[in-house]
Structures are given as structure tokens and as C-alpha cells.
Write an enzyme that holds these catalytic residues in place. Structure first.
Site, mmCIF file in Angstrom:
data_model
loop_
_atom_site.group_PDB
_atom_site.id
_atom_site.type_symbol
_atom_site.label_atom_id
_atom_site.label_comp_id
_atom_site.label_asym_id
_atom_site.label_seq_id
_atom_site.Cartn_x
_atom_site.Cartn_y
_atom_site.Cartn_z
ATOM 1 N N ASP A 21 -91.596 -49.276 8.179
ATOM 2 C CA ASP A 21 -91.101 -48.103 8.891
ATOM 3 C C ASP A 21 -92.032 -46.892 8.809
ATOM 4 O O ASP A 21 -92.991 -46.798 9.545
ATOM 5 C CB ASP A 21 -89.692 -47.751 8.399
ATOM 6 C CG ASP A 21 -88.676 -48.829 8.717
ATOM 7 O OD1 ASP A 21 -89.099 -49.996 8.889
ATOM 8 O OD2 ASP A 21 -87.483 -48.550 8.799
ATOM 9 N N GLU A 81 -79.949 -50.612 -1.383
ATOM 10 C CA GLU A 81 -81.076 -50.854 -0.484
ATOM 11 C C GLU A 81 -82.404 -50.516 -1.170
ATOM 12 O O GLU A 81 -83.407 -51.205 -0.988
ATOM 13 C CB GLU A 81 -80.901 -49.996 0.778
ATOM 14 C CG GLU A 81 -81.988 -50.152 1.803
ATOM 15 C CD GLU A 81 -81.755 -49.263 3.020
ATOM 16 O OE1 GLU A 81 -82.442 -49.489 4.032
ATOM 17 O OE2 GLU A 81 -80.902 -48.354 2.968
#
Length: 817
Positions: free
Chosen positions: A554, A787
Site C-alpha cells: 500500500d 491486523e
């Protein structure tokens, strides 16, 4: 005497004129003919061009070929026909059918429900702020047990399947609630157990009640299930109130809203007590005024804590229903599967024999079970586009059997996540993992492209912002399935001749070749031997550093100004791994592996790798491109407003303080810098390996007591927001998938003779211990796997539960690589 005919005299001047006219006519006809031919050629060319453009337009949504990877699904695979294949809801069951009968659970506590339906639980929502929830035991096929801590109340859901008949057999779900706080005994809770059929499932359902001992149930029939019944029984506690709803819902994604809009405040005729109740039959009418048959039935059962019910599904094709799967019969069957699970878990991972405590093993079982319990079955059509389409077009309709990263935030399939999931799943059940791989590769188009994010069906689509729905065929994801396949070949090579596994790999091989070729056509760089991720926005002025979503990392910093000169070291390493795996697979299948051997040798050549990606300045591996570190996000000057309304505050934009230049992006040190090491391309005696190991442990770079952070503190964009609204994502936090690859690589080099063997072993032991300790600590502190983890405190952050690749902690504990 007959008169003799006089011969005609010849006028030569007229003959010459006639010849001239004839020649002119022929010439004119010839010109017309040429003109006609030219027009015809042009028309054919235009038609051919249009046809070819049409062909190019259809390539993006044309399947790879007619031979499907998945050869057994639905009722042909009865042991996995039913399952907890709805990871996005707290509890739900469905079949592996395109249009399935689904069942599920909603609940609320009477004193907590709001007038707008607030307090009703259904979807796995982070905003519900549950203390914890997740499967604590699940074998992926036959049973599962889940615990949901909702404030002071513990809700337990479990299910057991029993095979039989021709339509997938029977199952029972048990739903109960308890509380450790005795003062809360008697608190009222409502379970809303529902059944729904999708519009195209070719079936019907109706509410049914038989006798006074049974709560309102359902009977029905679908194409896949045949006739069936669902019955509900109270086990523990007293049923205080019961009501039901039979109506037509507008879609599976609107079931909760349908319930909320149907709730009424009703008065019990006998006691006068008021209850929140469902209205029973609630007919819906279509645009033509005709009554729509019900496709959604909800039974609301209100009881007082502690309270427990059994929901029993029975197929009419099962002939022997003398011993209903409920009560003590269910309890015994559940215990049988639990015992078998723990036996298999120890056999696969050997945590007890490694000296782990009961608490630690319980943690590992829960982490692993929630991954298996998060496997979903989806059906629908992606939305895709290419440079040849005039906008997004639908992909073909397809099924996907896959694990998901997060039941709350990402309850759908992600291509690069699934390669990491596959390491865990294949360690448990290789055939289950091959089934998942087959489903994914049935999504490959004729170009060899697989859309990287799969949003199939109403439920999945309702959880995704519109801007992320369309997938573009120039954009890929790291080919992590090659990690899974490499793992399978090394760990299970001796068993691949069993159960048709070799046939599966034979069918898979051409698709793997096409996938490999797609990368080598669409993702190559401007120089030989270089690769560049597509999908970066070179025109944006909103992002501090244009994201590279396709890389999976990302907002990890790349060259500041994307252009054709970029070369990405991580992508080169992924392709080298893919080539090596294809070579190994080709050898197993008795194919010619030389092409892939040559490619791997070229891409893993340390001298060429160093020329392209080793920065002499920073003494580290890095990307290369048009780059400057001198960028900032600033508010633009306010624009003058000529109206009476105040000018709107503009969003921050990127300001470049120094012109970019072609260079190594060597001021950035982080996960990308480690890739030649991560994917084990470095020679064990390479001085570059020694430098990488030194940098891993060097204070202030990546090392923390909780794992390796994603970006060094010394990097210019460490902890920097990428836009005014996007906080750092891969710019400091600790990610478990990448740390797993680091530990795996350290283990690899610790087993090879060389000058860095002992240092690799020391780092291996320390990093593995830090990761396991922190992830487990955070699980017991917060109730979740996360996460990512904070690089300063080790605290879990991001979405939860994230029992996708964060569950790799189980393999770290088991030392399986």
C-alpha cells in the site's frame, strides 16, 4: 433473280472514335474497379479493426479456457457441502451452491435495544465493540465452537454436521448465553434465528410449528437440498416469549434492516406484559401487485440468562432420524469431534511436545480455528475494466471458496493474503488447500490475469466502498500462491500421488504458466531483468508518496514520481520465486523445466541483482526511480471568494521542495529492502547477507521487542500520513506476514554452512520469541489477533479480529516453514 446484298463500307474514322470510347470506358471501369476494391479493402480493414478491438474488449472478461480447475463441488463434495461459509456474520451456515439456503443468528438484550434497532448484533462489526469473538475450535468441515463476549455475557455458538442421504446430510447448531455475574441471571435476551433463500435458488420456505414442545421452525425445499425441515428446541432456561416473521427480503445484505423495520411492541393477551415482537406473516407485493412468496423467516426466542436452544436441520433424504441430533445426542457428537480436533492439532503442530503450556496451546488453537472458521463460499461477478473497454464490465459469474483476512473488515477474498493463508491451511489439510487454489485459478482470464480482490455476491459487495470495487487488468498482486505451492512440494511431495492430487497439479500447471507469463508481459521494467508494479498514480497531488496497492504494501514509500524508469526489487524477487517453484513443479510432472530454471538462475544471480538494486550509498537493497525526499503535504492558499459565502478550506496537497532525479530510493529502509533475503535469493556466503543481518538487528532501524517494524525510524516518511486523511499503514507498524518471512529466511540461513550461520540462528531465536510472546500477550489482553502491531508499544491495532495471516503465529510456534 434475287437481289445481291451490298457489302457494308467501313468508316475508319468512326472505328477510331469507337476504339477511343471503348478505351476510355475500359479505363473508367478500371478506375471504378480500383476504387471499389479500395473501398472494399478499407471497409474490410475497418471491420477487421472493429472486430479486433471487440476481441480485445472481451479479453478482460473471457475465462482462461473451458477446462475448470474445480471438478467436485456442491453435492459432489458432501463432506464440505454445508459449512460456516458466511464469515461476515457472527454466526451463519450455508451450502456450497451458487444460490444457497442460508441460516444465521441475530441477537439483542432487551434493555439495550434502541428504537432504531441499535443493539441488534448480526454483521461482524468493529463498531459493536465486543470484548472478543471468534472460533476457538473448528476443523474446517464437521464442527466448530465459537465464543462471543458481549459485555458481561458469554454467547456460545456451535454446530455439528452429520452426513447421510443424497443432499448433504443434517446439522445442528447450539446457541447459548451465560454470565459469570450472578446478578445478571434473569437478564432477558432474544435470539433471532433466521433462514433465507436467495432469489435464484429455485426453492421455497414456510414457517411451521409441530406440537407444543417445539419453537416455530421452517420447512421448505430447494433444488440442491430437496425437502428439508428446521426445528428449534429449548435446552436450558425458560422461553419467555416467542414470535416469528415470514416475509420477502430485498437481499441477503438487508436481512437485519428487514427485521428492524418489522419489530413491533406487542402485549401478551394472558399476562398483559409488553414484548418486542415480530408480526408473523408479512406479505410483500411486487410492482405488478402480486404477492411475493416469502424468502426470509425469522424466529425470535426470548429467554432469561442462562439460556440455550438447539436448531436442528434435517434433510428428507436421510432415512434414519430416530436419534435427533439434539440434547445429549448432540453433546456427545460435539465432544467426539472436539477430542479428534485436539488430537489432530497436536499431531500436526506438536505444541505440547515442544513444551507449550495449556494456555498457550489454547491460544494457538483459537488463532488457527478462527482462520478455518473464516473460510467462506462466495458466488457472483467481479467488476473489471481494461484499456479496451469503455468503462467497467462484469466478469463472468463464478464461485470462490477461500479464507478471508478479517471477518469484520475484510470478509472477502484477497489474492495476496490467500498465499499466506495457504501455508496454514495446507499444514492442516492439503486437499482443502488444493480446493481453495482450484477455485482461485478458475477466476483467471484468457490473459493469465486474476483480479486481486474478490467481491462476489450481495453480502460481500455491501461491505466495500464503491471506489475499490472495479479491478483493472494491468494491476496484479504478489503471486504468493507460489509460496504455498513451494511449501506443498517440499512438505507433501511424497503424498502428491494420492487422492488425485497430481491430476489437480496437472490441470493447474498451464494456468500457473499463464500467470507467470502475465507478470512477465505486463509488469516488466524498462531495462532487461527489471520489474515495475503497475497501478501507481503519477499525476496525483494529494498523496505524499503515490500508493502501490498492487504490491500489497500500500503506502510503503517508493520513488516519489512514478515513471517508466522505476524498478521494484520486491517484484523481481517474487518472479524469481515463481520461476523456481514452476521449475520444481515441472520436474514433478515430468515437464521440461529448463525455461524456468534459466529464469530463476538469471533473476537470482547476485551480481545482476546487486547491479540493479544495491545502493552503494546506503549499502542496502532498494527500488530505483525518479525520486526526491523533499516533499510535504501543505494547505494551498485560500482561494478568493466573490460570494457572500466563506471559501471552503482546501484539502492538503503535495508540495515538492526539490526536483526529483533518477536514483536509488535508498533513504527508505524497510521491508522492501529485505526482499532478496526474505525470498532466500542471497548466497549464504554473500557479504550482502551479512549486511542485511546486521541491519535487521541494528537499533533504530527495524528491530523492536515485538517484531520488525515495516519502515525504519531513519526513513523520511516514517509515521508520515500519506494524505490529510490516510494515516501511516506500512510506515512503522509490525506486520506478521512479513515477519514470518523474515523468521523463515533466518531459519533457512541458519541451516546452511557459511560465515553467517550462527548469527542467523541467534536472530531466528530472538525474533521468533518476541513475535510469539507479543501476539499472545495482546490476544489475552484484548481478546483478538490484530491486523498489525504498534512498533513502540506492541499493542494490536488496525482491524480485528485479523486471523488471516496474523494466524501465522501458529506456524511460528510450531516452527513450520
Amino acid at each position: 433473280m434475287a437481289r445481291q446484298r451490298k457489302p457494308l463500307s467501313v468508316d475508319h474514322s468512326h472505328h477510331k472514335y469507337a476504339k477511343k470510347i471503348t478505351h476510355h470506358t475500359e479505363k473508367k471501369n478500371s478506375k471504378v474497379s480500383y476504387w471499389r476494391r479500395g473501398v472494399m479493402i478499407i471497409c474490410l480493414a475497418i471491420a477487421g479493426c472493429i472486430g479486433y478491438m471487440g476481441y480485445l474488449e472481451t479479453r478482460v472478461n473471457t475465462p482462461f479456457d473451458d477446462q475448470k480447475m474445480v471438478v467436485k463441488t456442491g453435492l459432489a463434495a458432501p463432506d464440505v457441502y454445508w459449512g460456516s461459509y458466511r464469515p461476515g456474520v457472527y454466526f451463519g451456515l450455508k451450502t456450497r451452491d451458487p444460490y444457497s439456503l442460508v441460516s444465521g443468528l441475530m441477537w439483542y438484550f432487551t434493555r439495550h435495544i434502541g428504537a432504531d434497532g441499535g443493539g441488534i448484533r448480526h454483521w461482524c462489526e468493529q463498531g459493536d465493540n465486543l470484548d472478543r469473538y471468534g472460533w476457538i475450535e473448528h476443523n474446517g468441515k464437521n464442527f466448530g465452537i465459537q465464543e462471543i463476549q458481549d459485555g458481561p455475557f458469554l454467547i456460545t455458538t456451535s454446530f455439528v454436521k452429520r452426513l447421510g442421504g443424497d443432499h448433504g446430510g443434517d446439522w445442528t447448531a447450539r446457541i447459548g448465553v451465560t454470565s459469570k455475574d450472578q446478578r445478571l441471571e434473569g437478564e432477558q435476551i432474544s435470539f433471532l434465528v433466521y433462514t433465507a433463500v436467495e432469489e435464484k435458488s429455485k426453492g421455497w420456505i414456510k414457517p411451521e410449528r409441530v406440537g407444543s414442545h417445539m419453537i416455530t421452525g421452517v420447512r421448505g425445499e430447494t433444488e440442491g437440498l430437496g425437502p428439508f425441515s428446521i426445528k428449534m428446541f429449548s435446552n436450558v432456561g425458560k422461553v419467555l416469549h416467542e414470535s416469528y416473521l415470514s416475509t420477502s427480503a430485498m437481499g441477503l445484505h438487508l436481512l437485519k434492516e428487514t427485521v428492524i423495520n418489522s419489530l413491533r411492541l406487542a402485549t401478551d393477551k394472558q399476562t398483559g406484559k409488553k414484548w418486542i415482537s415480530l408480526p408473523g406473516e408479512l406479505n410483500s407485493r411486487g410492482p405488478d401487485g402480486k404477492t411475493i412468496e416469502p424468502n426470509f423467516i425469522v424466529t425470535q426466542v426470548t429467554g432469561s440468562v442462562p439460556f440455550e436452544i438447539d436448531v436442528v436441520f434435517e434433510s428428507s433424504s436421510v432415512l434414519d432420524h430416530r436419534e435427533i441430533l439434539r440434547g445429549d445426542v448432540y453433546s456427545k457428537e460435539l465432544q467426539k469431534w472436539r477430542d479428534e480436533f485436539h488430537h489432530s492439532f497436536e499431531e500436526k503442530f506438536q505444541l505440547q511436545s515442544k513444551g507449550y503450556s495449556e494456555k498457550e496451546i489454547k491460544f494457538a488453537a483459537a488463532a488457527f480455528s478462527n482462520l478455518l472458521g473464516g473460510i467462506g463460499y462466495f458466488y457472483g461477478s467481479s467488476r473489471v475494466e481494461s484499456s479496451h473497454t469503455r468503462g467497467p464490465v462484469p466478469y463472468w459469474k463464478a464461485a470462490l471458496y477461500t479464507a478471508v483476512p478479517s471477518r469484520s473488515f475484510f470478509p472477502r477474498g484477497f489474492l495476496w493474503d490467500e498465499g499466506f493463508h495457504g501455508l496454514l491451511i495446507s499444514s492442516w489439510d492439503i486437499d482443502m488447500e488444493l480446493d481453495i487454489i482450484c477455485h482461485w485459478f478458475d477466476l483467471m482470464n484468457i490473459e493469465g490475469w486474476i483480479p486481486r480482490e474478490q467481491i462476489l455476491g450481495q453480502e460481500a459487495l455491501s461491505k466495500v466502498p464503491e471506489e475499490f470495487v472495479t479491478q483493472r487488468n494491468t494491476n496484479g498482486n504478489p503471486p504468493t500462491f507460489f509460496i504455498t505451492l513451494s511449501f506443498i512440494l517440499k512438505k507433501f511431495g511424497h503424498t502428491l500421488h494420492e487422492n488425485g492430487r497430481l491430476d489437480t497439479l496437472e490441470r493447474l500447471f498451464p494456468r500457473l504458466q499463464a500467470w507467470f507469463d502475465w507478470f512477465n508481459v505486463t509488469q516488466i521494467g524498462d531495462m532487461p531483468g527489471t520489474y515495475r508494479w503497475r497501478g501507481r498514480d503519477g499525476t496525483t497531488n494529494r498523496e505524499l508518496n503515490p500508493k502501490t496497492l498492487t504490491s500489497g504494501l500500500d503506502d510503503y514509500p517508493r520513488a516519489s514520481h512514478p515513471n517508466l524508469d522505476e524498478r521494484h526489487v520486491d517484484l523481481r524477487c517474487w518472479i524469481a520465486l515463481a520461476a523456481n517453484t514452476l521449475a520444481d513443479l515441472a520436474k514433478l510432472l515430468s515437464r521440461n523445466e529448463q525455461k524456468y530454471v534459466n529464469t530463476f538462475q538469471y533473476l537470482s544471480n547476485n551480481n545482476i541483482l546487486d547491479d540493479l538494486h544495491w545502493s552503494p550509498l546506503s549499502q542496502s537493497y532498494s527500488d530505483y526511480g525518479l525520486h526526491t525526499d523533499m516533499v510535504e503535504l501543505k494547505k494551498p492558499p485560500p482561494s478568493r471568494s466573490h460570494s457572500h459565502h466563506p471559501a471552503q478550506t482546501a484539502e492538503k496537497i503535495r508540495v515538492v521542495l526539490k526536483d526529483p532525479e533518477l536514483r536509488f530510493v535508498d533513504s527508505t529502509f524497510g521491508y522492501v529492502s529485505l526482499f532478496p533475503f526474505l525470498l532466500q535469493l542471497l548466497q549464504p556466503d554473500s557479504p550482502k547477507l551479512g549486511k542485511v543481518l546486521e541491519d535487521i538487528r541494528r537499533p533504530g532501524l527495524l528491530w523492536t521487542e515485538y517484531g520488525l517494524r515495516s519502515l525504519a525510524k531513519s526513513s523520511p516518511l516514517y509515521m508520515k500520513w500519506n494524505t490529510e486523511h490516510d494515516p501511516p499503514y506500512w510506515r512503522a507498524p509490525i506486520w506478521i506476514n512479513m515477519n514470518y518471512l523474515v523468521v523463515r529466511a533466518l531459519k533457512h540461513y541458519s541451516e546452511l554452512e557459511g560465515p553467517y550461520q550462527q548469527k542467523s540462528l541467534m536472530l531466528y531465536n530472538d525474533l521468533r520469541k518476541n513475535l510469539v510472546k507479543n501476539i499472545m500477550k495482546e490476544y489475552y489482553r484484548t481478546g483478538y489477533l490484530w491486523e498489525q502491531y504498534n512498533d513502540k508499544t506492541g499493542e494490536g491495532q488496525g482491524s480485528r479480529p485479523f486471523t488471516g495471516w496474523s494466524a501465522l503465529v501458529v506456524l511460528l510456534m510450531a516452527e513450520i516453514y
